[in-house]
Write an enzyme that holds these catalytic residues in place. Structure first.
Site, mmCIF file in Angstrom:
data_model
loop_
_atom_site.group_PDB
_atom_site.id
_atom_site.type_symbol
_atom_site.label_atom_id
_atom_site.label_comp_id
_atom_site.label_asym_id
_atom_site.label_seq_id
_atom_site.Cartn_x
_atom_site.Cartn_y
_atom_site.Cartn_z
ATOM 1 N N THR A 314 -2.736 37.795 -57.300
ATOM 2 C CA THR A 314 -1.562 37.189 -56.651
ATOM 3 C C THR A 314 -1.095 38.065 -55.493
ATOM 4 O O THR A 314 -0.794 37.580 -54.401
ATOM 5 C CB THR A 314 -0.417 37.014 -57.667
ATOM 6 O OG1 THR A 314 -0.886 36.190 -58.734
ATOM 7 C CG2 THR A 314 0.812 36.377 -57.027
ATOM 8 N N TRP A 317 -3.929 38.252 -52.721
ATOM 9 C CA TRP A 317 -4.059 36.993 -51.989
ATOM 10 C C TRP A 317 -3.125 36.989 -50.779
ATOM 11 O O TRP A 317 -3.447 36.445 -49.727
ATOM 12 C CB TRP A 317 -3.713 35.812 -52.908
ATOM 13 C CG TRP A 317 -3.742 34.491 -52.205
ATOM 14 C CD1 TRP A 317 -4.821 33.681 -52.018
ATOM 15 C CD2 TRP A 317 -2.631 33.821 -51.578
ATOM 16 N NE1 TRP A 317 -4.461 32.549 -51.324
ATOM 17 C CE2 TRP A 317 -3.125 32.617 -51.037
ATOM 18 C CE3 TRP A 317 -1.277 34.119 -51.429
ATOM 19 C CZ2 TRP A 317 -2.312 31.706 -50.374
ATOM 20 C CZ3 TRP A 317 -0.470 33.224 -50.754
ATOM 21 C CH2 TRP A 317 -0.988 32.032 -50.239
ATOM 22 N N HIS A 318 -1.962 37.633 -50.947
ATOM 23 C CA HIS A 318 -0.977 37.588 -49.866
ATOM 24 C C HIS A 318 -1.396 38.401 -48.650
ATOM 25 O O HIS A 318 -0.947 38.116 -47.542
ATOM 26 C CB HIS A 318 0.388 38.067 -50.372
ATOM 27 C CG HIS A 318 1.117 37.009 -51.130
ATOM 28 N ND1 HIS A 318 0.892 36.755 -52.459
ATOM 29 C CD2 HIS A 318 2.054 36.101 -50.747
ATOM 30 C CE1 HIS A 318 1.647 35.763 -52.861
ATOM 31 N NE2 HIS A 318 2.361 35.337 -51.844
ATOM 32 N N GLY A 319 -2.208 39.395 -48.846
ATOM 33 C CA GLY A 319 -2.618 40.150 -47.675
ATOM 34 C C GLY A 319 -3.490 41.325 -48.032
ATOM 35 O O GLY A 319 -3.469 41.819 -49.168
ATOM 36 N N PHE A 467 -0.842 34.606 -44.135
ATOM 37 C CA PHE A 467 -1.627 34.723 -45.368
ATOM 38 C C PHE A 467 -2.748 33.704 -45.396
ATOM 39 O O PHE A 467 -3.482 33.620 -46.331
ATOM 40 C CB PHE A 467 -0.726 34.566 -46.585
ATOM 41 C CG PHE A 467 0.446 35.525 -46.550
ATOM 42 C CD1 PHE A 467 0.253 36.854 -46.200
ATOM 43 C CD2 PHE A 467 1.725 35.108 -46.819
ATOM 44 C CE1 PHE A 467 1.315 37.733 -46.144
ATOM 45 C CE2 PHE A 467 2.794 35.985 -46.771
ATOM 46 C CZ PHE A 467 2.595 37.297 -46.428
#
Lengths: 467, 577
Positions: A314, A317-319, A467
């Site tokens: 999680t 995934w954002h960066g 993202f």
């Protein structure tokens, strides 16, 4: 192209609606959506259209093969190949630089760090494709035998670049059979207006406060109160930014006859972190729940390791940055603690205390989310408790609070379900029509004001675009 | 801003929806072979434990699917049985349903009408090409090239054009600024429209260069005719050395080295103390553009950012000019700006000040060049209205005193202020245009200007000195609140030739940036002819031009920062083409 843009609102969207409603048959409407989605995606980065179409094509054939070899090892092999392809693309474009940087850091070699331009929305459309492939493999959905329909699903511009992550199952039926009612259009209009207002009126103006202190200001000298004030404002900025985008996406989908799942449900009213994640970026949470949490990678020990994996992913995934990983694991840790305490015991916590606990954890989490520079992140965390020798309160922060008092107060109120409660109250007083007319007036006012504020807006991309 | 329905309502509606869907599915062929029921059955509790949305939450998160029963019936019309199809049609609408339908129609009608009107308006209304408030040309529609297209520039330029040229954009911007002004309260009586940022208070001002020579005390000699004498003293007693040597943290004395061989020994008459305000607060900052609050007043400033490394080049340029014009009086005027007289020392960000750099340059000039000392010209009048508060130029009064100093150095007559017609107009300072800081939008101020009463005509030429037209020196009828400095000779891009009723035979050529524009009207009683050339808009050799026009006096005037920047380089270029 972005939603909060006059060209999009008054030219692209207008043309798209005209073309869409001129066509009476669903098949033509699907093509209208494809054409406009391609234009939408190509507007900023024409070359990536080929990547998008190529990715869809590969997965289209993968879906057909999975269906053809169903219940055989070949289907598993095809699924694995498709997933490697999809995740590989994401890894290549999004994480190559990060991996090389970290490899250099822990090894004596000094590889050149590639600066690969990331196609906008690749995180979102890749996850949509993965959900399609896995659902095909598991037999949860029928394989899409029409290439252009699969292309339409993946490329549909309302949700293409910043979500929500719409699963194929959600709109499977509506690709071929959808009827647009006046109630759909009305709701869609309201969602678009409110979403635009969230972004342009609230988020954009909250961002100036955040920039003042976190981006342009001297973080080390920011007071304890100033740091808390800014990070609370940032949490609201992200919420209004992302939920505003989701509202517009859902609203556009509704007008086109699609019913996407909600992505936000007033997350700040949560009483614990578990609940928060059931209300925040729901489409991402459900994705990891359904496609990662129960994949038995860690065998019997999956109970904790899968939890770790989910929250690692999680965050990641954002960066491609450590702060995002820390951010994900930070929430994973609190969820683990809550799980250890148990739901029953959590519920025993006084409501006010529960809200305070949730708010503090979430808000600090957004601070971790903001600072990609780990040095600054350390300064920020120290500032929160006055560990950097910073004062408790400073004049500039106080003045900023005064200068933006109404903006912040209204934003806090709108983080709560104030409007639905108000509507419900008015309707219970048999004022349904007046409430509806009020909503219409609000729609027009918010849309007009947002448009005016966009006239001089120079930089207002949605946060989740990166993202 | 609403996420609409509450949980209870959603759950009830979901239940109705589920039943309907189940009933519907019972009529459909089974579609999925490989359901994973075990997973879904057990997931509800564990999902919640993992902190991920559980099924219950997910259902309630379904985008109001169950709410719209009308839609539920119509989604798959061909798959529904007749009963379901006909039931709602045969049933008469209740009062509530009628109201709902009406509300839906009103919402669609009003919103669509508004949207359509604005969209059509944006398409058909004429689009502005110039922004007067921002003092710039607005975007033009981009030309198509494949390179531009593939790079994404073409499409982004179209969006930019669409947004940048919105009809009535300045009006909308005003409305937007007005709306933003409602966000908060005023501070200390000053209306803060925007956000107060920090940089400058106490120990926190890490970004402020602490080696700034300000606040400084400048000991200056008395203004005298010696200003017209050649500078001889080259000894470096100026800011840098002083600031380095000084033990004081707060006040560092800087002794100016006047281009006057008697200056070092002369008894100081004026001591200049640069303004200081440790409580000044930065409201907006971008590059050298700064908006700050000092006391109850909001100021707009362009901070000094001169590059001393270019000082020698500039001095050499002027020395060369003098060499090329041996028979003409050549004057150097490095105009001081509000940086020296108004901006608090604490906000300065460069090592050297405008004043110290101007001194530094002057010390390198040939003794045959006469230095116009703007410090001494302005200092006695520093309490007067010499500068704008939110514009980078000086008021014409400041220019008047500088022109007076110049006239004295040139030994020509100079008109008194009473010989002018005085006017006042509202204006919006250039810092707003440069920063677009909305807090300045309503911070107008008064522009005071003086129109000379004597006889003169002004001819305008283009950059190649091709005649264009005759027009007033100060065309009051064209006054514009935002482009108010255009009052002085229309635009910098024209070369001007002013013929006056003065018959002293003196021909002045002014080589300048925009700053000295306000000086020229003050010289119509001093010279027979005046040529005004902005060096940024000139395509010929200015030394040859001076010779050709029989210039008796050549004034090179610009701000110190411009002299040390591109404009100084341009002047050098114009001597060699």
């Amino acid at each position: 192209m972005i939603f909060a843009d006059l060209f999009f609102l008054y030219f692209f969207m207008a043309l798209c609606f005209i073309a869409y409603f001129i066509c009476r048959k669903t098949v033509y409407r699907n093509w209208v959506l494809i054409v406009f989605s391609m234009i939408f995606y190509a507007w900023g980065e024409p070359v990536w259209v080929f990547l998008l179409v190529g990715s869809v094509t590969v997965n289209y054939f993968a879906g057909l093969l999975i269906d053809k070899f169903r219940d055989t090892k070949k289907a598993t092999a095809v699924t694995a190949c498709a997933l490697i392809f999809d995740i590989g693309l994401l890894m290549f474009f999004k994480y190559t630089g990060f991996f090389v940087e970290n490899f250099n850091a822990i090894s004596p070699v000094d590889l050149p760090v590639p600066h690969i331009e990331m196609p906008i929305g690749i995180s979102f459309f890749t996850f949509q494709i993965i959900s399609y492939i896995l659902d095909c493999y598991w037999g949860k959905i029928k394989v899409q035998r029409s290439w252009y329909k699969l292309l339409m699903y993946i490329s549909m511009f309302p949700q293409l670049v910043a979500g929500p992550i719409v699963r194929y199952a959600v709109i499977e039926d509506e690709i071929d059979n959808r009827v647009i009612t006046s109630a759909d259009i009305s709701d869609g209009i309201t969602r678009i207006c409110m979403g635009l207002g969230k972004k342009v009126i609230l988020s954009n103006n909250l961002s100036t406060i955040v920039d003042t202190f976190f981006k342009n200001g001297d973080l080390a000298s920011l007071s304890v109160v100033g740091t808390w004030y800014t990070v609370i404002v940032y949490a609201m900025q992200v919420y209004f930014d992302f939920s505003g985008y989701s509202d517009i996406a859902i609203g556009l989908g509704r007008i086109f006859g699609f019913h996407f799942d909600e992505n936000f449900r007033y997350p700040f009213v949560s009483k614990n972190i578990t609940e928060f994640w059931q209300r925040w970026h729901i489409s991402l949470g459900t994705f990891f729940r359904d496609y990662l949490l129960y994949v038995p990678i860690f065998g019997k020990r999956r109970k904790y390791l899968n939890l770790f994996l989910v929250w690692f992913c999680t965050g990641f995934w954002h960066g491609a940055n450590w702060n995002y990983i820390i951010w994900g694991l930070y929430f994973g840790l609190f969820i683990l603690i809550e799980r250890t305490i148990g739901n029953k015991n959590m519920r025993k916590m006084p409501k006010a205390l529960a809200h305070i606990y949730n708010t503090i954890v979430v808000v600090v989490g957004f601070g971790i989310f903001y600072f990609t520079d780990l040095g600054k992140l350390g300064t920020f965390l120290g500032n929160l408790v006055g560990m950097n020798g910073n004062s408790f309160v400073d004049k500039i922060s106080t003045q900023n609070m005064m200068a933006n008092a109404w903006l912040v107060i209204v934003s806090i109120a709108l983080c709560m379900p104030v409007i639905p409660a108000l509507k419900k109250k008015l309707e219970s007083m048999n004022l349904y029509l007046a409430t509806s007319v009020g909503q219409t007036v609000l729609n027009v006012a918010v849309f007009a004001l947002s448009s005016i504020l966009l006239v001089n807006a120079t930089n207002n991309p949605f946060i989740y675009w990166q993202f | 801003m609403s996420d609409h329905i509450d949980d209870k309502e959603l759950e009830e509606l979901n239940e109705i929806y589920r039943r309907k869907m189940e009933a519907q599915k019972s009529h459909e062929p089974k579609k999925a072979k490989h359901e994973k029921p075990a997973k879904d059955v057990k997931s509800e509790n564990t999902h919640s434990e993992k902190g991920l949305p559980n099924k219950k939450a997910e259902n309630s998160a379904k985008s109001e699917k169950p709410v719209n029963t009308e839609k539920q019936i119509k989604v798959k019309p061909e798959k529904q049985d007749k009963e379901e199809k006909t039931q709602p049609e045969s049933k008469p609408l209740t009062e509530g349903e009628r109201r709902k339908k009406l509300a839906v129609k009103i919402n669609i009608g009003v919103c669509t009408a508004f949207f359509a009107v604005v969209a059509v308006g944006l398409l058909v209304l004429p689009r502005p090409t110039i922004s007067e408030s921002e003092k710039r040309n607005l975007a033009t529609f981009p030309k198509f090239t494949w390179d531009a297209y593939w790079s994404g520039d073409y499409t982004s330029d179209i969006s930019y054009f669409f947004n940048d040229t919105v009809p009535f954009r300045d009006t909308f911007k005003s409305i937007g600024a007005g709306f933003r002004s409602l966000f908060g309260f005023s501070i200390n009586g000053a209306e803060i429209k925007g956000n107060v940022s920090q940089v400058n208070s106490g120990a926190s001002q890490t970004e402020v260069t602490t080696v700034s020579t300000k606040p400084i005390a400048i000991v200056t000699p008395a203004p005298s005719d010696t200003s017209s004498e050649a500078p001889e003293s080259k000894d470096e007693t100026s800011s840098k050395d002083n600031s380095d040597d000084s033990k004081s943290d707060t006040s560092k004395a800087e002794t100016s080295s006047k281009p006057d061989n008697s200056s070092n020994s002369s008894k100081p008459e004026n001591v200049y103390i640069a303004p200081s305000d440790p409580d000044a607060q930065v409201l907006y900052e971008e590059g050298s553009q700064l908006v700050y609050q000092s006391g109850d007043t909001i100021y707009g400033a362009q901070l000094y950012n001169g590059n001393r490394d270019n000082a020698e080049d500039y001095a050499n340029t002027l020395n060369t000019l003098k060499t090329l014009l041996p028979d003409a009086n050549v004057y150097s005027m490095l105009a001081l700006t509000q940086n020296t007289f108004i901006t608090p020392a604490e906000l300065e960000k460069t090592k050297y000040t405008e004043l110290s750099d101007s001194e530094y340059i002057s010390n390198m000039l040939s003794k045959d060049i006469k230095v116009i000392d703007t410090m001494n010209a302005l200092l006695p009048h520093q309490k007067e209205n010499l500068f704008f508060l939110r514009d980078c130029h000086w008021q014409q009064l400041g220019a008047y005193y500088a022109a007076q100093s110049f006239a004295k150095a040139a030994s020509v007559n100079f008109a008194k202020l009473s010989d002018y017609d005085k006017y006042e107009e509202d204006c919006l300072g250039s810092v707003y245009a440069a920063t677009q800081y909305e807090g300045l939008m309503y911070e107008g101020e008064t522009f005071t200007y003086y129109v000379p009463k004597n006889e003169y005509t002004t001819d305008y030429y283009d950059e190649d000195y091709e005649y264009q037209f005759e027009y007033p020196l100060m065309p009051r009828s064209d006054y514009n609140t935002t482009a108010f400095y255009s009052l002085f000779m229309v635009a910098d891009s024209y070369i001007k030739h002013i013929t006056t009723d003065v018959d002293n035979g003196r021909v002045l050529v002014v080589l300048k940036d925009d700053y000295p524009s306000a000086m020229v009207p003050c010289l119509t009683s001093s010279f027979s002819e005046i040529y005004v050339i902005d060096v940024r808009y000139c395509n010929f050799n200015v030394a040859d031009f001076c010779v050709e026009k029989g210039a008796t006096d050549v004034l090179v005037g610009m701000t110190t920062e411009n002299a040390l920047g591109e404009i100084g380089d341009t002047l050098s270029y114009l001597l060699n083409i």
